[in-house]
Design a protein around this motif. Structure first.
Motif, mmCIF file in Angstrom:
data_model
loop_
_atom_site.group_PDB
_atom_site.id
_atom_site.type_symbol
_atom_site.label_atom_id
_atom_site.label_comp_id
_atom_site.label_asym_id
_atom_site.label_seq_id
_atom_site.Cartn_x
_atom_site.Cartn_y
_atom_site.Cartn_z
ATOM 1 N N UNK A 15 0.835 -1.207 0.000
ATOM 2 C CA UNK A 15 0.000 0.000 0.000
ATOM 3 C C UNK A 15 0.866 1.251 0.000
ATOM 4 N N UNK A 16 1.901 1.242 0.833
ATOM 5 C CA UNK A 16 2.749 2.428 0.963
ATOM 6 C C UNK A 16 3.449 2.751 -0.358
ATOM 7 N N UNK A 17 3.968 1.728 -1.027
ATOM 8 C CA UNK A 17 4.676 1.961 -2.290
ATOM 9 C C UNK A 17 3.720 2.487 -3.356
ATOM 10 N N UNK A 18 2.544 1.861 -3.466
ATOM 11 C CA UNK A 18 1.579 2.285 -4.484
ATOM 12 C C UNK A 18 1.076 3.703 -4.232
ATOM 13 N N UNK A 19 0.821 4.014 -2.977
ATOM 14 C CA UNK A 19 0.345 5.369 -2.663
ATOM 15 C C UNK A 19 1.434 6.390 -2.966
ATOM 16 N N UNK A 20 2.679 6.073 -2.616
ATOM 17 C CA UNK A 20 3.758 7.031 -2.885
ATOM 18 C C UNK A 20 3.851 7.330 -4.377
ATOM 19 N N UNK A 21 3.907 6.268 -5.194
ATOM 20 C CA UNK A 21 4.058 6.475 -6.640
ATOM 21 C C UNK A 21 2.862 7.214 -7.220
ATOM 22 N N UNK A 22 1.645 6.811 -6.833
ATOM 23 C CA UNK A 22 0.438 7.427 -7.394
ATOM 24 C C UNK A 22 0.231 8.836 -6.866
ATOM 25 N N UNK A 23 0.366 8.997 -5.541
ATOM 26 C CA UNK A 23 0.111 10.314 -4.941
ATOM 27 C C UNK A 23 1.146 11.336 -5.368
ATOM 28 N N UNK A 24 2.404 10.908 -5.508
ATOM 29 C CA UNK A 24 3.428 11.843 -5.954
ATOM 30 C C UNK A 24 3.090 12.361 -7.350
ATOM 31 N N UNK A 25 2.630 11.449 -8.199
ATOM 32 C CA UNK A 25 2.235 11.874 -9.540
ATOM 33 C C UNK A 25 1.017 12.760 -9.534
ATOM 34 N N UNK A 26 -0.007 12.391 -8.734
ATOM 35 C CA UNK A 26 -1.230 13.191 -8.683
ATOM 36 C C UNK A 26 -0.977 14.584 -8.112
ATOM 37 N N UNK A 27 -0.108 14.682 -7.125
ATOM 38 C CA UNK A 27 0.184 15.994 -6.548
ATOM 39 C C UNK A 27 0.892 16.880 -7.567
ATOM 40 N N UNK A 28 1.739 16.276 -8.393
ATOM 41 C CA UNK A 28 2.384 17.028 -9.472
ATOM 42 C C UNK A 28 1.340 17.545 -10.450
ATOM 43 N N UNK A 29 0.249 16.767 -10.605
ATOM 44 C CA UNK A 29 -0.846 17.162 -11.485
ATOM 45 C C UNK A 29 -1.302 18.581 -11.161
ATOM 46 N N UNK A 30 -1.635 18.838 -9.907
ATOM 47 C CA UNK A 30 -2.130 20.150 -9.515
ATOM 48 C C UNK A 30 -1.025 21.199 -9.542
ATOM 49 N N UNK A 31 0.183 20.778 -9.222
ATOM 50 C CA UNK A 31 1.310 21.711 -9.294
ATOM 51 C C UNK A 31 1.494 22.207 -10.727
ATOM 52 N N UNK A 32 1.384 21.283 -11.674
ATOM 53 C CA UNK A 32 1.527 21.650 -13.083
ATOM 54 C C UNK A 32 0.398 22.585 -13.503
#
Length: 760
Positions: free
Chosen positions: A627-644
């Motif tokens: 769970x931790x690995x999947x959340x890190x990879x997905x959430x890091x990408x999703x957070x970049x979404x809004x940053x972009x």
């Protein structure tokens, strides 16, 4: 500066819109027909094994050399009203035998052990009212699921209550629950999104567009996933990722594109010009966002387990499908609709013209944040750090039957085993041994006796079953005599047949501790640390506790590499988008803080059990490393979404205002703030629907991503980002001259500020 490569796509959508929509309809139909039977192509083996680990090698030797490719199923018997009540009574034994009679001769069953056939007291409850049989099912190509379902259908009794448990039973229950939860989550998501999209867009026509993009994205992703099954094994968890990420990102991207298109129309631009501008601004941002999110997910391929490869592939396919559908199909729909995109306004939601000037609420709010930039920065950091404090108490452990609701049969069995039986012998540690000489040679038997005795002496071990366990009173000399003349001693011949083939034998190590506990993993490490007698060529330690120990060791070694890769890839892509060195660095650091807050919340909720009554789950006591690995990879990408989304508008305004930091940030916030908030709300609905599922594994992923989105869209984007942009000033867009030359040569920056006038 040359125009973006997205311009040809915009022109294509303008000139051949109806053709593109018709082709998209045919594509959707073809994909739907192609992927409707994808479940038959998916493997039921999750792929969690770490290749070449001790547990994986033990399992391979058991399968290839001993012919043991089986999984134990617990058949728990308990009294019914009016039925036999004592396990040791003759009528209880008769009822058990009658229930198990249909299983004898079943080719799917490798072996069957009961309290009555073995006399093992571990199979009898402390109060003498319950007993269980261990049925070893052959795994086969489907991991034993078909055999399990046949077994479940074969068992019946009118005198005893029968329930099935064990690892395979938990797996089947999880799959059945996930299928139910997935259908329910998709239905709830679409219904809620339909209503919220009407409220966000204040137009029925505009609200339908993200749902169309979402449907096409999901069907396309599933079809691509089925294609992937032709070249690799894809597990049954992958469609959950496709539905969750595909629908969420499709709605996010559509919202961003449609909002920009309507903003351009509000400036009295012609439809074709508004569409070109939208593609060259919002479309470019979406491409960068999609590539960034997909890249972070593809970094999961750096982990050795196939499970992570499947998750990375499913996530990457979902992101790519959402991005391509948004920049190919959606522009064609917008070209056909033109200004009709604003039609079907509900009477209670009269559409207001967008306020993109200096009087908007977001503009004023960003001014307030930047006037108090230092205070806002300190308060935001303090909140994130406090939210992340529980991370220091994080424990990593495996998922078990507690991931299921209390009504699940396999969970009830596990609870009975833990509460009413002295020890559970369902998940022993398995020791696979290869001797240098034949097994019955005196030196080989001496080495096995020595190893078995050393294992039996370890703390927590209750017994060791193998060639050296025929009788506690036998000495080494007795065993040597028995196994040198197995034709004269049926007991020895039976043991050789049960535990050995050629020079390979195995031992089952039973122990007191919970198989999922750190103590069980410590016992595996202690067995592996024992000196190997010279007469033994190889010793491999397997079983569930060994598998989990190897799994955690693999994560500990590879996860830092994966995290570094994700951070590095995102840093490079953001530089290529913005031409700045310090902004990508700031983005990475703030996202790490945001994720620490997310993980802290997960520890507080999932591990420690706060809000468990409200959310309907049992506290897990630990977080699954997966769970931790999947959340890190997905959430890091999703957070970049809004940053972009935010930084692209800020950079665009910075170019227009010739570097006015205050105005560019305020205007960028005014124009992107409502979109980011609405996008977070909409994707939050999707993730929240999955978080309401009954399986804690998916609940934790949905909840973790939901928390990440909420923290990122509020604390980070609304407070932390504008405050840091203000404090950094001109340094926001600084880069060393050599890197700036690379950026300019690649020419991936924003469009020219006079683009509209050129087009006119």
């Amino acid at each position: 500066m040359r125009l973006s490569l997205l311009l040809p796509l915009a022109n294509l959508a303008t000139r051949h819109a109806r053709t593109l929509v018709a082709l998209a309809g045919l594509w959707l139909l073809a994909c739907a027909l192609f992927c409707f039977d994808i479940e038959r192509r998916l493997t039921l083996d999750p792929g969690w094994d770490a290749p070449d680990s001790g547990s994986a090698l033990a399992a391979a030797h058991m399968r290839d050399e001993l012919g043991r490719n089986e999984t134990p199923v617990v058949v728990l018997f308990s009294p019914r009203p009016g039925g036999p009540g004592e396990v040791d009574a003759a009528d209880y034994r008769q009822a058990v035998d009658d229930a198990l009679t249909p299983l004898y001769g079943n080719p799917d069953i490798g072996s069957l052990h009961t309290y009555y056939t073995t006399g093992n007291p571990a199979l009898r409850s402390r109060d003498g009212t319950m007993t269980y049989a261990i049925v070893n099912l052959k795994r086969g190509h489907d991991e034993g699921v078909a055999a399990y379902q046949h077994l479940r259908a074969s068992l019946a009794s009118d005198r005893l209550d029968i329930r099935l448990g064990g690892e395979l039973a938990v797996y089947v229950d999880v799959r059945e629950q996930l299928d139910h939860d997935l259908k329910l989550a998709e239905t709830i998501s679409f219904v809620l999104l339909a209503g919220l999209l009407v409220w966000v867009f204040r137009s029925g026509v505009a609200a339908v567009l993200p749902l169309i993009v979402g449907a096409v994205t999901i069907v396309t992703s599933v079809a691509c996933l089925k294609l992937a099954t032709w070249v690799t094994d894809i597990n049954v968890y992958a469609p959950n990722v496709v539905s969750m990420l595909g629908l969420g990102l499709a709605v996010d991207y559509s919202l961003f594109m449609v909002s920009r298109f309507r903003e351009e129309l509000a400036l009295d631009q012609a439809t074709d010009l508004a569409l070109r501008t939208t593609m060259l601004t919002a479309g470019r941002t979406l491409v960068f966002s999609g590539v960034t999110v997909a890249a972070s997910l593809f970094c999961l391929f750096l982990l050795p387990q196939r499970f992570f490869h499947n998750m990375g592939l499913a996530g990457g396919i979902s992101v790519a499908s959402a991005m391509l559908t948004t920049i190919v199909l959606l522009p064609a729909l917008l070209a056909i609709l033109g200004r009709r995109v604003n039609r079907l306004v509900p009477p209670f939601l009269a559409r207001r013209p967008p306020d993109t000037g200096e009087t908007g609420n977001w503009y004023r709010f960003s001014h307030f944040v930047m006037r108090h930039a230092r205070s806002v920065l300190l308060v935001s950091l303090a909140i994130l750090l406090v939210m992340g404090l529980p991370v220091k108490d994080m424990k990593v452990g495996p998922a078990d039957s507690r991931s299921l609701p209390l009504t699940a049969e396999s969970r009830q069995v596990q609870q009975n085993l833990e509460n009413h039986f002295p020890t559970s012998e369902v998940a022993p540690i398995v020791v696979v041994v290869h001797s240098r000489d034949v097994l019955t040679a005196p030196a080989s038997l001496s080495a096995l006796y020595q190893l078995s005795d050393a294992i039996a002496g370890l703390p927590g071990v209750t017994r060791v079953a193998g060639l050296m366990s025929l009788d506690p009173g036998f000495s080494l000399a007795d065993y040597q005599m028995l196994y040198q003349h197995p034709d004269q001693f049926p007991q020895a011949a039976a043991a050789l047949d049960e535990f050995s083939r050629d020079r390979t034998t195995l031992m089952y190590v039973h122990f007191k501790q919970d198989p999922t506990s750190p103590e069980a993993r410590a016992l595996v490490a202690a067995i592996r640390a024992l000196a190997r007698p010279p007469a033994l060529a190889k010793v491999h330690v397997g079983g569930f506790p060994a598998f989990h120990l190897d799994y955690l060791d693999t994560l500990g070694h590879h996860v830092p590499i994966v995290l570094a890769a994700i951070v590095g890839v995102i840093f490079v892509l953001l530089f290529l988008m913005l031409g700045s060195l310090l902004v990508p660095l700031k983005v990475v650091l703030t996202n790490l803080l945001s994720l620490s807050a997310t993980f802290g919340a997960l520890v507080w909720i999932i591990q420690e059990g706060h809000l468990s009554g409200l959310l309907g789950f049992t506290p897990q006591g630990a977080l699954d490393g997966t769970i931790l690995v999947l959340i890190f990879a997905s959430a890091f990408g999703l957070s970049i979404d809004y940053e972009v989304f935010l930084l692209s508008r800020v950079k665009e305004m910075c170019d227009l205002t010739k570097g006015d930091s205050l105005k560019s940030v305020s205007t960028g916030m005014q124009r992107s703030g409502p979109i980011i908030t609405n996008a977070a709300l909409l994707i939050g609905v999707v993730l929240g629907a999955f978080a309401m599922g009954q399986v804690v594994f998916i609940k934790a992923i949905g909840l973790g991503l939901l928390l990440s989105v909420l923290v990122d869209a509020t604390l980070v984007r609304m407070l932390l980002v504008p405050a840091t942009l203000r404090l950094m000033g001109w340094l926001n867009w600084w880069a060393p001259k050599p890197l700036m030359r690379v950026y300019q040569r690649l020419n991936l920056g924003e469009i020219e500020t006079d683009f509209r006038s050129k087009q006119e």
